[in-house]
Motif scaffolding. Structure first.
Motif, short mmCIF file in Angstrom:
data_model
loop_
_atom_site.label_atom_id
_atom_site.label_comp_id
_atom_site.label_asym_id
_atom_site.label_seq_id
_atom_site.Cartn_x
_atom_site.Cartn_y
_atom_site.Cartn_z
N PRO A 1 -40.91 -27.39 -11.47
CA PRO A 1 -41.74 -26.57 -10.56
C PRO A 1 -42.81 -27.35 -9.81
O PRO A 1 -43.35 -26.85 -8.82
CB PRO A 1 -42.37 -25.54 -11.50
N ASP A 2 -43.14 -28.56 -10.25
CA ASP A 2 -44.20 -29.33 -9.60
C ASP A 2 -43.64 -30.46 -8.74
O ASP A 2 -44.29 -31.49 -8.55
CB ASP A 2 -45.15 -29.91 -10.66
N ASN A 3 -42.46 -30.27 -8.18
CA ASN A 3 -41.86 -31.26 -7.30
C ASN A 3 -42.27 -30.95 -5.87
O ASN A 3 -41.84 -29.96 -5.27
CB ASN A 3 -40.34 -31.24 -7.46
N ALA A 4 -43.11 -31.81 -5.29
CA ALA A 4 -43.66 -31.54 -3.96
C ALA A 4 -42.56 -31.49 -2.90
O ALA A 4 -42.61 -30.66 -1.98
CB ALA A 4 -44.70 -32.60 -3.61
N GLU A 5 -41.57 -32.38 -2.99
CA GLU A 5 -40.51 -32.41 -1.99
C GLU A 5 -39.68 -31.13 -2.03
O GLU A 5 -39.32 -30.58 -0.97
CB GLU A 5 -39.62 -33.63 -2.22
N LEU A 6 -39.38 -30.63 -3.23
CA LEU A 6 -38.62 -29.38 -3.34
C LEU A 6 -39.42 -28.20 -2.79
O LEU A 6 -38.86 -27.31 -2.15
CB LEU A 6 -38.22 -29.13 -4.79
N LEU A 7 -40.71 -28.19 -3.06
CA LEU A 7 -41.56 -27.12 -2.51
C LEU A 7 -41.54 -27.15 -0.99
O LEU A 7 -41.46 -26.11 -0.33
CB LEU A 7 -42.99 -27.27 -3.04
N TYR A 8 -41.59 -28.36 -0.44
CA TYR A 8 -41.57 -28.52 1.02
C TYR A 8 -40.23 -28.06 1.60
O TYR A 8 -40.19 -27.30 2.58
CB TYR A 8 -41.85 -29.98 1.37
N GLN A 9 -39.12 -28.50 1.00
CA GLN A 9 -37.81 -28.13 1.51
C GLN A 9 -37.58 -26.62 1.42
O GLN A 9 -37.04 -26.00 2.35
CB GLN A 9 -36.72 -28.88 0.74
N SER A 10 -37.98 -26.03 0.29
CA SER A 10 -37.78 -24.58 0.15
C SER A 10 -38.68 -23.81 1.11
O SER A 10 -38.29 -22.75 1.62
CB SER A 10 -38.04 -24.15 -1.30
N ALA A 11 -39.88 -24.33 1.38
CA ALA A 11 -40.76 -23.67 2.35
C ALA A 11 -40.14 -23.69 3.74
O ALA A 11 -40.27 -22.71 4.50
CB ALA A 11 -42.13 -24.37 2.36
N ASN A 12 -39.45 -24.78 4.08
CA ASN A 12 -38.77 -24.81 5.38
C ASN A 12 -37.71 -23.73 5.49
O ASN A 12 -37.51 -23.13 6.55
CB ASN A 12 -38.13 -26.19 5.59
N MET A 13 -37.01 -23.46 4.38
CA MET A 13 -36.02 -22.38 4.39
C MET A 13 -36.70 -21.01 4.56
O MET A 13 -36.19 -20.14 5.26
CB MET A 13 -35.20 -22.40 3.10
N LEU A 14 -37.85 -20.85 3.91
CA LEU A 14 -38.60 -19.60 4.08
C LEU A 14 -39.04 -19.42 5.53
O LEU A 14 -39.02 -18.30 6.05
CB LEU A 14 -39.81 -19.60 3.14
N GLN A 15 -39.41 -20.52 6.17
CA GLN A 15 -39.77 -20.43 7.59
C GLN A 15 -38.57 -20.00 8.43
O GLN A 15 -38.70 -19.17 9.34
CB GLN A 15 -40.30 -21.78 8.08
N ASN A 16 -37.39 -20.58 8.11
CA ASN A 16 -36.19 -20.20 8.86
C ASN A 16 -35.84 -18.73 8.66
O ASN A 16 -35.23 -18.11 9.54
CB ASN A 16 -35.01 -21.06 8.42
N LEU A 17 -36.23 -18.18 7.52
CA LEU A 17 -35.98 -16.76 7.24
C LEU A 17 -37.12 -15.88 7.69
O LEU A 17 -37.16 -14.69 7.38
CB LEU A 17 -35.74 -16.58 5.72
N ASP A 18 -38.08 -16.48 8.42
CA ASP A 18 -39.25 -15.78 8.96
C ASP A 18 -40.11 -15.15 7.87
O ASP A 18 -40.67 -14.07 8.03
CB ASP A 18 -38.82 -14.71 9.97
N ARG A 19 -40.24 -15.87 6.75
CA ARG A 19 -41.12 -15.45 5.66
C ARG A 19 -42.30 -16.43 5.63
O ARG A 19 -42.43 -17.25 4.74
CB ARG A 19 -40.35 -15.42 4.33
#
Length: 491
Positions: A393-411
């Motif tokens: 859960p504390d992997n900064a790169e995974l948090l960043y990549q998943s946040a990009n997907m949330l942006q693509n989903l307009d969240r």
């Protein structure tokens, strides 16, 4: 005769149980609020048992470690109508000779009446004639599996220090080296393993001469220590001394003629000498000696790929993945070959099988998420990244990549939450700061977005894409502010 026969059977069983010294995990006391949520005393003991197995897996050592089992999982034999049990006899015998079994006990303490997970803290006692106390920090935002693995490493630091050191060697190599040196200075029974571990850490850093010295020190303690001898042979090859390397492998083969590692060593020497065909034959022989290992097929695939035989390389990688669909030395190059051939669908299917086969591998789940990202399937990619984050859960790169997907989903709000965590973990990386700025700008938080873009310009001194894009966004925000000011000033 039946009585005598029973005694003759009973005595060796009693002796074996007396000599065997498993570590018993007692039920861990928990507050009532925690038990109501399913975390009973027996469940926590089982979680700690899982943590010990995870810690041993992290150690990646062939050295035997402690044999632990929850008290509730122990099988107990008793004599009918007598009231005696094998366990009670062994326990009384141990007490008579002052040979105490090792037990782990403790309790979970909550910081408030609601027993919120982030406030829970575990206190453990390792009992083996004396009591040694381990106070763990509160759970906080940690994944519970990681928390219990950390607790297990603390237990192993008392019961099996080398395995505890080995378990942290990948994430904390400097600390692991210092602790291994301490074992050596103490003349610990596992000093040879400590020398070998330090040698491996030096080899990972491509510092082969000090690594060779550590392997030699391990062999000075135990000349029959095959693992250290194979590592010494590898270090000699990497130092450019193939003759000495082969001599070490020959010594191992004389002692262990069926060793696949020796065949692999000969293969690497053949590659160094430019005899690729001989190397492939050695690796095939190694695969025959160890048919359950995917490694040797994957290595042949790498060799064939290096000399341009792409179709043959794919065949060997496929054979490796048939044994272990998530084996990284075959998975990564096979995906690269498929992607290079524009077969992204085949690459995604390959990674999906690997993710299903190895659900507890954050790396495999993240690779699958990356493949789904390329295929423009953000919802599925987000689910894959979430599976990886559940493990780390504390992997900064995974948090960043998943946040990009949330942006693509307009969240955007959810994306900002994840980016906040990523930035807290990696505050000098301009990528998540830029992404947060875009989400803030989209949701109308222009002042906060401008601050993020300005911070990107401060960090991006090398002139990468983030700096130029941040400048463009600042210009857009300036234009919006100017237009808003003009509209306000209009009569």
């Amino acid at each position: 005769m039946a009585f005598v026969l029973a005694i003759l059977i009973f005595i060796p069983i009693l002796a074996s149980q007396f000599l065997r010294s498993p570590v018993l995990i007692e039920p861990i006391a928990v507050p009532e609020a925690l038990a109501e949520r399913g975390m009973t005393s027996e469940v926590v003991a089982s979680r700690l048992w899982d943590g010990l197995r995870d810690a041993n897996a992290l150690a990646r050592t062939s050295k035997a470690s402690v044999d632990a089992i929850p008290n509730s999982q122990r099988v107990q034999f008793s004599v009918p109508d007598v009231g005696l049990s094998m366990d009670s006899i062994v326990r009384q015998t141990r007490r008579f000779f002052n040979v105490y079994e090792t037990r782990i006990a403790g309790e979970f303490v909550c910081s408030d009446a609601a027993c919120a997970p982030e406030g829970m803290a575990l206190r453990l006692r390792v009992l083996r004639g004396t009591s040694e106390v381990i106070d763990l920090p509160p759970v906080g935002q940690q994944n519970l599996r990681q928390y219990f693995t950390g607790a297990a490493i603390q237990i192993l630091s008392i019961l099996d220090p080398f395995v505890a050191v080995s378990a942290i060697s990948e994430t904390e190599p400097v600390r692991a080296t210092a602790l291994a040196r301490r074992l050596i200075r103490q003349h610990h029974p596992d000093a040879k393993w400590a020398h070998n571990l330090i040698g491996n850490l030096r080899s990972t850093a491509e510092d082969y001469r000090p690594a060779l010295a550590e392997y030699r020190a391990a062999l000075a303690l135990d000349p029959q220590f095959t693992i250290a001898q194979a590592n010494a042979a590898r270090a000699l090859r990497q130092l450019g001394d193939p003759v000495a390397s082969r001599a070490e492998y020959d010594l191992i083969r004389a002692r262990l003629p069926q060793s696949p590692e020796v065949q692999e060593g000969y293969a690497e020497l053949a590659i160094g000498a430019g005899d690729i065909d001989a190397a492939v034959e050695y690796l095939k022989r190694a695969a025959e000696l160890d048919p359950t290992s995917p490694h040797y097929f994957a290595r042949i695939g790498e060799v064939e790929m290096a000399r341009g035989n792409i179709d043959q390389a794919k065949d060997w990688f496929t054979r490796s993945l048939a044994i272990d669909p998530a084996y990284p030395l075959a998975l990564s190059p096979m995906f690269t070959l498929l992607a290079a051939g524009m077969d992204l669908g085949g690459g995604e299917a390959l990674l999906r099988r690997a993710a299903d086969f190895e659900p507890q591998s954050a790396e495999v789940q993240a690779l699958h998420g990356a493949a789904l990202t390329f295929l423009d399937r953000p919802a599925e990619a987000l689910a894959a990244f979430d599976r990886a984050l559940a493990i780390t859960p504390d992997n900064a790169e995974l948090l960043y990549q998943s946040a990009n997907m949330l942006q693509n989903l307009d969240r955007q709000a959810d994306a900002v939450d994840r980016l906040n965590r990523a930035i807290a973990l990696d505050p000098y990386n301009p990528a998540p700061i830029f992404s947060r700025g875009t989400s803030l700008a989209i949701t109308g938080h222009n002042a906060e977005a401008r601050a993020d873009f300005q911070r990107v310009l401060e960090l991006d001194t090398s002139g990468t894409q983030y700096g130029s894009m941040a400048t463009s966004f600042i210009d857009i925000l300036d234009g919006l502010d100017a237009a808003e000011a003009a509209e306000s000033a209009a009569p």
